[in-house]
Design a protein around this motif. Structure first.
Motif, PDB file in Angstrom:
ATOM      1  N   ARG A 188       0.840  -1.200   0.000  1.00 40.89           N
ATOM      2  CA  ARG A 188       0.000   0.000   0.000  1.00 40.89           C
ATOM      3  C   ARG A 188       0.872   1.245   0.000  1.00 40.89           C
ATOM      4  NH1 ARG A 188      -5.612   0.023   0.367  1.00 40.89           N
ATOM      5  NH2 ARG A 188      -5.159   2.174  -0.166  1.00 40.89           N
ATOM      6  N   PRO A 189       1.582   1.511  -1.102  1.00 48.22           N
ATOM      7  CA  PRO A 189       2.474   2.688  -1.126  1.00 48.22           C
ATOM      8  C   PRO A 189       1.726   3.995  -0.949  1.00 48.22           C
ATOM      9  CG  PRO A 189       2.166   1.770  -3.332  1.00 48.22           C
ATOM     10  CD  PRO A 189       1.565   0.796  -2.376  1.00 48.22           C
ATOM     11  N   ASP A 190       0.418   3.989  -1.170  1.00 49.90           N
ATOM     12  CA  ASP A 190      -0.373   5.203  -1.060  1.00 49.90           C
ATOM     13  C   ASP A 190      -0.876   5.464   0.356  1.00 49.90           C
ATOM     14  OD1 ASP A 190      -1.918   2.874  -1.279  1.00 49.90           O
ATOM     15  OD2 ASP A 190      -3.696   4.050  -1.826  1.00 49.90           O
ATOM     16  N   ALA A 191      -0.830   4.462   1.220  1.00 50.85           N
ATOM     17  CA  ALA A 191      -1.439   4.628   2.549  1.00 50.85           C
ATOM     18  C   ALA A 191      -0.828   3.670   3.550  1.00 50.85           C
ATOM     19  CB  ALA A 191      -2.948   4.398   2.448  1.00 50.85           C
ATOM     20  N   TYR A 192       0.493   3.679   3.677  1.00 52.95           N
ATOM     21  CA  TYR A 192       1.155   2.742   4.581  1.00 52.95           C
ATOM     22  C   TYR A 192       1.491   3.349   5.934  1.00 52.95           C
ATOM     23  CZ  TYR A 192       5.452   5.189   3.263  1.00 52.95           C
ATOM     24  OH  TYR A 192       6.415   6.144   3.059  1.00 52.95           O
ATOM     25  N   ASN A 193       1.440   4.685   6.033  1.00 54.08           N
ATOM     26  CA  ASN A 193       1.879   5.337   7.264  1.00 54.08           C
ATOM     27  C   ASN A 193       0.912   5.092   8.407  1.00 54.08           C
ATOM     28  OD1 ASN A 193       4.311   6.560   6.467  1.00 54.08           O
ATOM     29  ND2 ASN A 193       3.181   8.153   5.364  1.00 54.08           N
ATOM     30  N   MET A 194       1.472   5.012   9.596  1.00 56.48           N
ATOM     31  CA  MET A 194       0.658   4.892  10.793  1.00 56.48           C
ATOM     32  C   MET A 194      -0.027   6.224  11.088  1.00 56.48           C
ATOM     33  SD  MET A 194       1.204   1.815  12.276  1.00 56.48           S
ATOM     34  CE  MET A 194       1.197   1.993  14.052  1.00 56.48           C
ATOM     35  N   LYS A 195      -1.184   6.149  11.745  1.00 56.84           N
ATOM     36  CA  LYS A 195      -1.910   7.343  12.144  1.00 56.84           C
ATOM     37  C   LYS A 195      -1.578   7.657  13.600  1.00 56.84           C
ATOM     38  CE  LYS A 195      -6.574   9.218  12.682  1.00 56.84           C
ATOM     39  NZ  LYS A 195      -8.033   8.921  12.560  1.00 56.84           N
ATOM     40  N   GLN A 196      -0.899   8.790  13.808  1.00 59.56           N
ATOM     41  CA  GLN A 196      -0.497   9.165  15.154  1.00 59.56           C
ATOM     42  C   GLN A 196      -1.680   9.690  15.959  1.00 59.56           C
ATOM     43  OE1 GLN A 196       2.611   8.863  16.484  1.00 59.56           O
ATOM     44  NE2 GLN A 196       3.403   7.956  14.596  1.00 59.56           N
ATOM     45  N   LEU A 197      -1.789   9.238  17.201  1.00 57.37           N
ATOM     46  CA  LEU A 197      -2.821   9.741  18.092  1.00 57.37           C
ATOM     47  C   LEU A 197      -2.342  11.020  18.767  1.00 57.37           C
ATOM     48  CD1 LEU A 197      -3.696   6.770  17.634  1.00 57.37           C
ATOM     49  CD2 LEU A 197      -4.642   6.827  19.948  1.00 57.37           C
ATOM     50  N   LEU A 198      -3.278  11.878  19.131  1.00 58.75           N
ATOM     51  CA  LEU A 198      -2.925  13.165  19.731  1.00 58.75           C
ATOM     52  C   LEU A 198      -2.675  12.992  21.226  1.00 58.75           C
ATOM     53  CD1 LEU A 198      -5.512  15.412  17.867  1.00 58.75           C
ATOM     54  CD2 LEU A 198      -3.117  14.990  17.301  1.00 58.75           C
ATOM     55  N   LEU A 199      -1.749  12.086  21.556  1.00 59.76           N
ATOM     56  CA  LEU A 199      -1.401  11.814  22.945  1.00 59.76           C
ATOM     57  C   LEU A 199       0.101  11.646  23.056  1.00 59.76           C
ATOM     58  CD1 LEU A 199      -4.112   9.118  23.820  1.00 59.76           C
ATOM     59  CD2 LEU A 199      -4.113  11.477  24.596  1.00 59.76           C
ATOM     60  N   ARG A 200       0.624  11.984  24.237  1.00 56.91           N
ATOM     61  CA  ARG A 200       2.027  11.711  24.533  1.00 56.91           C
ATOM     62  C   ARG A 200       2.043  10.750  25.704  1.00 56.91           C
ATOM     63  NH1 ARG A 200       5.317  15.483  22.040  1.00 56.91           N
ATOM     64  NH2 ARG A 200       7.060  14.969  23.408  1.00 56.91           N
ATOM     65  N   PHE A 201       2.798   9.680  25.554  1.00 53.02           N
ATOM     66  CA  PHE A 201       2.779   8.626  26.550  1.00 53.02           C
ATOM     67  C   PHE A 201       4.206   8.316  26.954  1.00 53.02           C
ATOM     68  CE2 PHE A 201       0.624   4.523  27.893  1.00 53.02           C
ATOM     69  CZ  PHE A 201      -0.377   5.152  28.589  1.00 53.02           C
ATOM     70  N   THR A 202       4.442   8.243  28.245  1.00 56.33           N
ATOM     71  CA  THR A 202       5.782   7.967  28.758  1.00 56.33           C
ATOM     72  C   THR A 202       5.758   6.704  29.594  1.00 56.33           C
ATOM     73  OG1 THR A 202       6.460  10.280  28.781  1.00 56.33           O
ATOM     74  CG2 THR A 202       7.634   8.788  30.256  1.00 56.33           C
ATOM     75  N   GLY A 203       6.754   5.853  29.368  1.00 55.16           N
ATOM     76  CA  GLY A 203       6.873   4.625  30.134  1.00 55.16           C
ATOM     77  C   GLY A 203       8.149   4.627  30.953  1.00 55.16           C
ATOM     78  N   VAL A 204       8.040   4.138  32.192  1.00 52.58           N
ATOM     79  CA  VAL A 204       9.172   4.095  33.108  1.00 52.58           C
ATOM     80  C   VAL A 204       9.150   2.763  33.837  1.00 52.58           C
ATOM     81  CG1 VAL A 204      10.257   5.142  35.130  1.00 52.58           C
ATOM     82  CG2 VAL A 204       9.117   6.593  33.455  1.00 52.58           C
ATOM     83  N   ALA A 205      10.335   2.167  34.014  1.00 55.71           N
ATOM     84  CA  ALA A 205      10.478   0.988  34.857  1.00 55.71           C
ATOM     85  C   ALA A 205      10.965   1.439  36.223  1.00 55.71           C
ATOM     86  CB  ALA A 205      11.444  -0.009  34.238  1.00 55.71           C
ATOM     87  N   ILE A 206      10.325   0.933  37.272  1.00 57.55           N
ATOM     88  CA  ILE A 206      10.650   1.374  38.612  1.00 57.55           C
ATOM     89  C   ILE A 206      10.853   0.164  39.519  1.00 57.55           C
ATOM     90  CG2 ILE A 206       8.184   1.624  39.086  1.00 57.55           C
ATOM     91  CD1 ILE A 206       8.862   3.718  41.171  1.00 57.55           C
TER      92      ILE A 206
END
Length: 954
Positions: A188-206
């Protein structure tokens, strides 16, 4: 440079790609995995994943040693399996209130990196590292011929090219390289990109001490998530390591490791803590424990809308995140990726490898579409010089979502599978047809299911009904007695269970003391009334509070409630058996739940064994002192049970329960019911066999049981096989039975002197002919479906066409009788599956050009135009009945699709255009027959429509 080819090229050595590799290795299918990373340790593999509903498929695919290894690397072995009491919680982060809870189920929380290492065991030689794909091309014939004769792949069809200039070829290539898939970009060269969500998410190991993690583990020992109702901030928590897995167990300081995800903006850790200040203390304290210098990772939340793609003729497709990338939730991405393997690839690729070709369907964003049934087993063997060749009829297999089914040659799914041109449309595999296919499928919601899904063994609706309440459902006495008489003149003529005058006497006593009536007897009366509502004239319901359908449903519910109170398991009697037989007839007519015939085969198993527990299968001569009347009733009931058992086996493509060697009950005596009106007589007079009596039909049925059971047991067995000389012998015996029956039924006068007996003889003769012609179809099907049947097995070739057209003639004759006569509709309903089966054969005959183009026919072949006219007349009949039940809808829908494909082939028109017109006709017809309900409520159908088509009998 082209490397040695493998049948299956797997692109991506992640969890899903390696799982597929293990499954193919288990099936001895050549494969090779190509991974862009230089080694298994080139980059991190994420934290942990939760395996739950995909676990059964892992058990099926993977070797026991790998399963054991994966089970041992759970993040918390002490809280797994039966010890895992946790729920999947969604919490209010402000109050700690549980907003949603998914109850405990089998789940494994696994370290993703350790799982990848476990899956690599035994695949070291199958994984090629440092191979980044740059292009994929179709293999031309000239290039395929250069591969050589020593490689493992015949006729390679796809070529994968890597960044280092090397390439490989195979039958199929599978892009399983994750959400940033190169193969997706190629497809799908015309529509292969992922759709980014309007969120920022951070992961941490504690790292936490036992005291610090205790408040979190008190909520759930493994994981939970939540959201703050005012700020909208989301939090995810899960355990990564416990003292048992990180080596600190028993040491001075035991430690846990957990992961915490939350929404942030710039300044990740600082903002995580700022956003957590409004959380409840248990969550706020956990976030505040994160060291400021902790390594944090931004998680970019994105998904990819599952669009259609060109699978290059079934040689290239997407799997897992490449096909349906989704945001995090309960490990659904991993579970769906693993589901792609067992359902769509591991089994399908095995069949493809054996056949040296493969067809791969596009994936679905939520889950893989259920596959259509596959024919297994060797094709019909042919030998023109020897008539004793052994037949191996193909079986029909099905598996979806834990539901497995295998059916024999008498099941109609095999015939649908033969129509290759229509199959992709009928199963939603054509992208251009997807919208119409979905609209047609959604029509099932116009058919509300009845309340009881487990009839006759009940549900909560009827579970506590008292006898007093049940008796209130009975209509007035005159109506009851009229419906009983109607039953005796309709259903009792085809499924004999009673002695009419004896039952009338019992009914008279019932009115004197209703409360003292046994539950079994009352249940059989109610079933009799419910069935009679299907065949009674409309005038029978004039002046009643309920119409035909309402009274029938009331009686069904009441019969079920009363039956459950009877001691049917511990002290069964003939009333119990009669009730169950009538319930089986109700299921066969789909008047129980509007879509219930699929469970009939299972119910018949119960009926047969209950009857055998009463020794109904043994002839009364073995029981000294048994009255002649009782002996005759037992023979009558047993004959009906055997007939039902064989009929259901034919419809379902399954084996029947009764083995001929298990039973020796003789047929009923050839006498009228009046001959049994004196129960004390020990030797009731019998008529000569040519004399038509009330028992003649059952006698003819009993004479056919031996040959019918032989044919059906062979064709639907686990190891089917019959020499052609035996096929011809069976054919002769069955046709002799048909001819003898015609002579017997012909002696019934049709001069109006006894209209009930005349109509009875007509229905019984029709029923007998349908029963035996369906057996003939089963007998000849394996040879008739052979592409060279006309050359090698002419008897079978023409037998299926002749029998199919005869069944269509029966259907049309009944339709003519139906005009304005509800009292015949019940009879036609019993055989809708048989008629659909015959229509399928006729469609296949037209597709194979078995009929003459000459309008007058030639060489004994029916004219094609005549057959087309008969086929369209049958479609009109189906169209008029489509509103009756979901099952009628499924038959109509399937036949319409096949006829549309046939018209496209016959006329040279566009297959898509013909299918679109058929879909439009189906939608318009059903919407006229079943208008949408006034409310927006959708009715709960528990199984997918395509799933239903091949998990129930036709």
């Amino acid at each position: 440079m082209t490397t040695e080819p493998a049948s299956v090229i797997i692109i991506g050595a992640g969890v899903v790609g390696l799982t597929l590799g293990q499954a193919l290795k288990k099936q001895n299918i050549p494969f090779c995995i190509y991974e862009r990373d230089e080694s298994p340790f080139s980059r991190g593999q994420g934290w942990a994943i939760t395996l739950h509903w995909a676990l059964p498929y892992l058990y099926k695919m993977l070797p026991a040693s790998i399963i054991s290894r994966i089970e041992s690397i759970q993040v918390d072995p002490n809280n797994s399996g039966e010890n895992d009491k946790g729920n999947f919680l969604f919490l209010n982060l402000q109050t700690c209130e549980i907003k949603c809870k998914i109850p405990p189920n089998l789940r494994w929380r696994i370290s993703r990196e350790k799982m990848r290492q476990a899956l690599l065991m035994g695949l070291e030689d199958n994984v090629k590292w440092g191979k980044r794909v740059v292009d994929v091309k179709k293999v031309e014939d000239s290039e395929a011929n250069k591969v050589g004769s020593t490689v493992r792949v015949n006729n390679p069809r796809i070529k994968v090219i890597f960044h280092d200039g090397t390439s490989t070829m195979g039958l199929i290539a599978l892009g399983i390289e994750g959400s940033c898939s190169v193969i997706r970009q190629i497809l799908r060269p015309d529509a292969y990109n992922m759709k980014q969500l309007l969120l920022r998410f951070t992961g941490v190991a504690i790292t936490l001490t036992p005291d610090q993690i205790k408040p979190l583990r008190d909520l759930d020992p493994l994981l939970f998530q939540g959201c703050h109702p005012e700020t909208g901030t989301h939090l995810w928590y899960s355990v990564l390591e416990t003292p048992s897995t990180n080596g600190t167990k028993g040491k001075e300081q035991e430690l846990y490791k957990a992961q915490i995800f939350s929404e942030t903006d710039e300044g990740r850790i600082k903002n995580m803590k700022r956003r957590a200040q409004c959380f409840a203390s248990v969550f706020r304290d956990a976030v505040n424990l994160i060291p400021e210098n902790s390594l944090s990772m931004e998680v970019k939340l994105a998904d990819w809308e599952c669009l259609d793609w060109d699978n290059h003729g079934g040689t290239l497709t997407l799997v897992g995140d490449s096909a349906h990338a989704m945001t995090m939730y309960r490990g659904e991405a991993a579970n769906h990726g693993l589901l792609d393997n067992p359902h769509d690839l591991a089994k399908g690729t095995e069949e493809s490898y054996l056949a040296n070709h493969v067809t791969v369907t596009r994936s679905n964003a939520i889950a893989a579409n259920p596959p259509f049934p596959s024919a297994e087993g060797p094709a019909c063997e042919r030998n023109t010089s020897s008539p004793s060749v052994l037949v191996r009829p193909p079986r029909v297999t099905y598996y979806s979502n834990g539901r497995a089914r295998i059916s024999g040659a008498t099941h109609w799914a095999k015939l649908v599978h033969e129509f290759e041109e229509a199959r992709p449309y009928a199963f939603g595999l054509v992208p251009e047809y997807s919208d119409t296919f979905r609209r047609v499928k959604d029509l099932k919601y116009l058919y509300p299911p009845r309340r009881s899904r487990n009839f006759p063994f009940g549900d909560s609706i009827t579970g506590m009904w008292s006898k007093s309440l049940v008796l209130q459902f009975l209509p007035n006495r005159a109506t009851v007695e009229m419906l009983v008489e109607n039953y005796m003149n309709t259903f009792e003529r085809t499924h004999r269970l009673f002695h009419p005058s004896t039952f009338r006497a019992e009914l008279s006593k019932f009115w004197d003391n209703q409360e003292e009536t046994s539950d079994a007897w009352l249940s059989q009366l109610l079933m009799m009334l419910s069935l009679s509502c299907q065949s009674a004239p409309q005038s029978a319901f004039d002046g009643l509070d309920d119409d035909r359908t309402g009274l029938a449903e009331k009686c069904l519910d009441a019969a079920e409630a009363t039956f459950k109170r009877s001691p049917f398991m511990t002290y069964p009697d003939v009333a119990v058996v009669r009730t169950l037989c009538m319930m089986a007839v109700a299921k066969a007519m789909d008047i129980v739940t509007l879509d219930d015939s699929g469970s009939l085969w299972m119910l018949m198993g119960f009926i047969v064994r209950l009857a055998m527990s009463m020794s109904l299968h043994r002839d009364p001569k073995w029981f000294h002192g048994m009255p002649a009347f009782e002996a005759e009733m037992r023979r009558r009931i047993w004959t009906t049970i055997v007939f039902l058992d064989l009929s259901v086996a034919i419809q379902s493509g399954m084996s029947f329960v009764i083995s001929p060697s298990d039973a020796d009950t003789s047929p009923p005596s050839n006498l009228d019911d009046l001959g049994l009106d004196e129960p004390g007589r020990l030797d009731p007079p019998t008529q000569e066999e040519i004399k038509f009596t009330d028992s003649t039909f059952q006698i003819k049925l009993a004479q056919s049981f031996s040959i019918v059971s032989f044919v059906i047991s062979n064709m639907n067995s686990a190891e089917p096989g019959m020499k052609y000389t035996k096929v011809i012998e069976c054919d002769t015996k069955i046709r002799t039975l048909l001819q003898e029956a015609q002579l017997v039924f012909a002696v019934v006068p049709d001069n109006g002197s006894d209209p009930i007996r005349s109509r009875t003889a007509l229905l019984q003769q029709t029923m007998f002919e349908i029963f035996l012609r369906r057996t003939l179809l089963a007998l000849h099907q394996p040879y008739a479906l052979d592409s060279q049947s006309l050359l090698n097995h002419q008897t079978s070739h023409w037998a299926v066409l002749e029998c199919s057209l005869a069944l269509l003639h029966c259907q049309q004759s009944l339709q003519e009788l139906l005009a304005g006569r509800t009292s015949i509709q019940w009879f036609a309903e019993l055989f809708k599956g048989d008629f659909a089966f015959a229509i399928l054969y006729v469609i296949l005959g037209l597709r194979r050009k078995d009929f003459s183009d000459n309008p007058d026919g030639k060489a004994g072949r029916p004219a094609k135009d005549t057959v087309w006219a008969a086929l369209r007349a049958c479609v009109d009949i189906l169209q008029g009945q489509v509103g009756r039940s979901v099952y009628h809808f499924k038959i109509y829908m399937g036949i319409m699709w096949l006829v549309a494909a046939l018209e496209a082939l016959d006329s040279g028109s566009s297959m898509l255009d013909c299918m679109e017109r058929a879909g439009k006709t189906i939608i318009e017809t059903v919407q006229r027959s079943r208008p949408a309900p006034a409310s927006s409520t959708t009715f709960p159908i528990t199984t997918d429509l395509v799933d239903d088509i091949f998990s129930t009998s036709p």
